[in-house]
Design a protein around this motif. Structure first.
Motif, PDB file in Angstrom:
ATOM      1  N   LEU A 109     -58.836  59.092  98.909  1.00  0.00           N
ATOM      2  CA  LEU A 109     -59.652  58.681 100.360  1.00  0.00           C
ATOM      3  C   LEU A 109     -60.959  58.880 100.056  1.00  0.00           C
ATOM      4  N   GLU A 110     -62.007  58.118 100.396  1.00  0.00           N
ATOM      5  CA  GLU A 110     -63.519  58.270 100.373  1.00  0.00           C
ATOM      6  C   GLU A 110     -63.781  57.843 101.596  1.00  0.00           C
ATOM      7  N   GLU A 111     -64.189  59.016 102.399  1.00  0.00           N
ATOM      8  CA  GLU A 111     -64.629  58.956 103.670  1.00  0.00           C
ATOM      9  C   GLU A 111     -63.667  57.976 104.790  1.00  0.00           C
ATOM     10  N   GLY A 112     -62.495  58.415 104.506  1.00  0.00           N
ATOM     11  CA  GLY A 112     -61.319  57.285 105.356  1.00  0.00           C
ATOM     12  C   GLY A 112     -61.035  56.272 104.730  1.00  0.00           C
ATOM     13  N   VAL A 113     -61.738  55.656 103.433  1.00  0.00           N
ATOM     14  CA  VAL A 113     -61.548  54.490 103.072  1.00  0.00           C
ATOM     15  C   VAL A 113     -60.578  54.468 101.858  1.00  0.00           C
ATOM     16  N   VAL A 114     -59.300  53.843 101.542  1.00  0.00           N
ATOM     17  CA  VAL A 114     -58.365  53.990 100.690  1.00  0.00           C
ATOM     18  C   VAL A 114     -58.977  53.214  99.167  1.00  0.00           C
ATOM     19  N   ARG A 115     -59.157  54.191  98.300  1.00  0.00           N
ATOM     20  CA  ARG A 115     -59.450  53.385  96.811  1.00  0.00           C
ATOM     21  C   ARG A 115     -58.218  53.617  95.930  1.00  0.00           C
ATOM     22  N   ALA A 116     -57.697  52.625  95.258  1.00  0.00           N
ATOM     23  CA  ALA A 116     -56.604  52.611  94.482  1.00  0.00           C
ATOM     24  C   ALA A 116     -56.708  52.205  93.175  1.00  0.00           C
ATOM     25  N   ASN A 117     -56.143  52.829  91.962  1.00  0.00           N
ATOM     26  CA  ASN A 117     -55.982  52.235  90.660  1.00  0.00           C
ATOM     27  C   ASN A 117     -54.921  51.997  90.447  1.00  0.00           C
ATOM     28  N   PHE A 118     -54.522  50.401  90.376  1.00  0.00           N
ATOM     29  CA  PHE A 118     -53.092  49.821  90.193  1.00  0.00           C
ATOM     30  C   PHE A 118     -52.798  49.569  88.603  1.00  0.00           C
ATOM     31  N   SER A 119     -53.675  50.087  87.732  1.00  0.00           N
ATOM     32  CA  SER A 119     -53.391  49.468  86.371  1.00  0.00           C
ATOM     33  C   SER A 119     -52.410  50.027  85.713  1.00  0.00           C
ATOM     34  N   LEU A 120     -51.729  50.886  85.783  1.00  0.00           N
ATOM     35  CA  LEU A 120     -50.545  51.396  85.338  1.00  0.00           C
ATOM     36  C   LEU A 120     -49.187  50.849  86.119  1.00  0.00           C
ATOM     37  N   ALA A 121     -49.289  50.802  87.325  1.00  0.00           N
ATOM     38  CA  ALA A 121     -48.276  50.245  88.207  1.00  0.00           C
ATOM     39  C   ALA A 121     -48.308  48.586  87.934  1.00  0.00           C
ATOM     40  N   LEU A 122     -49.290  47.746  87.422  1.00  0.00           N
ATOM     41  CA  LEU A 122     -49.273  46.600  86.857  1.00  0.00           C
ATOM     42  C   LEU A 122     -48.705  46.365  85.618  1.00  0.00           C
ATOM     43  N   ARG A 123     -48.786  47.431  84.745  1.00  0.00           N
ATOM     44  CA  ARG A 123     -48.269  47.701  83.496  1.00  0.00           C
ATOM     45  C   ARG A 123     -46.853  47.649  83.604  1.00  0.00           C
ATOM     46  N   SER A 124     -46.506  48.337  84.480  1.00  0.00           N
ATOM     47  CA  SER A 124     -44.738  48.383  84.668  1.00  0.00           C
ATOM     48  C   SER A 124     -44.177  47.317  85.034  1.00  0.00           C
ATOM     49  N   LEU A 125     -44.885  46.533  85.859  1.00  0.00           N
ATOM     50  CA  LEU A 125     -44.167  45.232  86.359  1.00  0.00           C
ATOM     51  C   LEU A 125     -44.489  44.288  85.206  1.00  0.00           C
TER      52      LEU A 125
END
Length: 486
Positions: A109-125
């Motif tokens: 969370l950066e000043e209430g803004v959600v920042r996400a890295n999905f690279s491994l999640a996408l590799r799982s899919l």
């Protein structure tokens, strides 16, 4: 002391069909007989008359198979086992927990803004797609940075708290959906199913289960999920109208344990327009505060009803019928996204690592095929939990056989249940019928209901499946069965 005897008798004058037309004869006995502590064996003789009356075999069990949690899909041995399993058995989808767990999705969370890295999640899919299947994406669990508490479950410490603020989960879902479509393309993703959370109703020993909250928390999670997916569909140009955007992705719930919360959930939902249904015309869609869903899903295990008994197969199917009745209230298609031969048994080694699991599948899957078409809602598939003992809910497996849920061991050795599914897979493109057993000799200890006989009629061959089903430690019966051809 267990024995299954089969003899074929062909009456050639009445039919050109010969014994060679029986391309495959599969005999599966339950595991109870392998222990010397069971009751003495008893014997019964019966005839099975092969008939042609049957109904289409949909192979509902092939629609999905379960699999641990997302991080495991990054392992090479997992990928190899999955590819072989999909190739051998033909599973269409693969489902696992934890696509948002901290070991595959990094969220800050950066000043209430959600920042996400999905690279491994996408590799799982990607592992699932490369194996030749589709992901059934379970949207769970809560990234710690967004969670309102610190409650975790399992060895891999999945956070099971609701979000601190609903908008945080909504933003996470939006960003994830956008990335999934950009990674895999809408032509693929439009067919994927998305389940909202996992077993939110489950609690045990007074502790939180998979959601440290109540039904109101879950409903809020569902609403924010649909809003996030709807925004993603709009931003990707996949829709133009609000309801169309809300239904662009195929979403379902409540994904509950033991068929819980179904009537409550259905009362808060409406069927997405265009979803396969024969019950409600388009003009009947309600608006109000009902949440648009494409399907209803839940979990059901034979042990949900308590101790395994001789009536286990029928009581389990009865529980699914009850779930279908709830789904019918909004004409929602029904999907069973977890089942197997039971979460526990009196003697653990008598279930998943042994022939009991195979006998359950051999009895229950054809019976489900025959009964579910007459239910008030459409059962679109079931999902066996799990395809492999590469599994880490308690601890990573250290032994080959430890009564893990998998169809195969952690090293890829197929178990008896895998072999049962191999037979059921060979019977594709056929019609199925249950064949009555006619007693030639009786025994009070051996009810004929312990034995099941099914015929799978193909265009050129007929496959016959015989299974002797009995709960663990429930005694031993010997069936001498003759198959008579018309």
């Amino acid at each position: 002391p267990w024995q299954c005897n089969v003899a074929l008798q062909s009456r050639m004058k009445r039919s050109p069909r010969t014994a060679s037309a029986l391309a495959c004869l599969c005999v599966i006995c339950t595991a109870a007989a392998i222990h010397c502590s069971v009751a003495p064996s008893a014997r019964v003789e019966a005839d099975v008359y092969l008939s042609s009356a049957a109904q289409p075999y949909r192979a509902l069990w092939r629609e999905c198979v379960g699999s641990g949690h997302a991080k495991l899909a990054l392992r090479a041995d997992y990928a190899d086992q999955l590819k072989k399993t999909v190739g051998d058995l033909g599973f269409r989808r693969v489902r696992f927990h934890g696509i948002f767990d901290k070991d595959v999705t990094t969220v800050v969370l950066e000043e209430g803004v959600v920042r996400a890295n999905f690279s491994l999640a996408l590799r799982s899919l990607r592992t699932v797609v490369e194996a030749g299947a589709e992901p059934l994406v379970e949207l769970s669990f809560m990234p710690p940075a967004l969670a309102r508490g610190k409650t975790t479950v399992f060895f891999y410490q999945a956070n099971v708290n609701p979000p601190m603020r609903e908008y945080m989960w909504e933003d996470l879902i939006h960003d994830f959906a956008v990335q999934v479509v950009r990674e895999f393309g809408w032509d693929l993703v439009r067919n994927w199913m998305f389940e909202i959370w996992n077993e939110p109703n489950l609690a045990y020993d007074g502790l939180a289960g998979f959601l440290d909250g109540d039904s109101a928390d879950y409903l809020a999670l569902v609403r924010s999920t649909v809003r996030g997916m709807s925004r993603a569909a709009s931003d990707l140009g996949l829709c133009s109208e609000p309801l169309q955007c809300s239904c662009a992705f195929r979403m379902g719930g409540p994904v509950t344990s033991a068929g819980g919360w179904l009537d409550w959930f259905v009362n808060h939902t409406q069927l997405c327009p265009g979803t396969v249904s024969s019950h409600v015309p388009d003009a009947a869609w309600g608006a109000g505060d009902q949440i648009p869903m494409s399907f209803m899903s839940t979990h059901a295990y034979p042990t949900d009803q308590g101790k395994l008994t001789q009536d286990t197969v029928q009581s389990w199917i009865g529980a699914l019928h009850n779930a279908a009745t709830a789904a019918a209230n909004q004409s929602l298609p029904f999907f069973l996204s977890e089942f197997n031969s039971g979460l526990y048994t009196p003697v653990p080694e008598e279930n998943h690592d042994n022939t009991f699991a195979a006998a359950f599948l051999a009895a229950a899957m054809p019976t489900l095929e025959l009964e579910s078409p007459h239910w008030p809602a459409t059962l679109t598939g079931v999902s066996y939990w799990t395809f492999s003992d590469i599994f880490e809910e308690v601890l990573p497996a250290t032994r080959a056989f430890y009564n893990g849920y998998g169809l195969q061991t952690k090293d890829g050795v197929p178990k008896a249940a895998y072999r049962a599914m191999e037979f059921l897979a060979r019977a594709q493109n056929s019609s199925v019928a249950r064949l009555p057993l006619h007693m030639r000799s009786a025994n009070a200890a051996c009810n004929v209901d312990r034995a099941y006989a099914f015929a799978f009629h193909g265009s050129a061959t007929t496959h016959v499946l015989l299974t002797a089903f009995a709960p663990p430690l429930n005694g031993v019966c010997e069936f001498d069965i003759r198959i008579r051809l018309p």
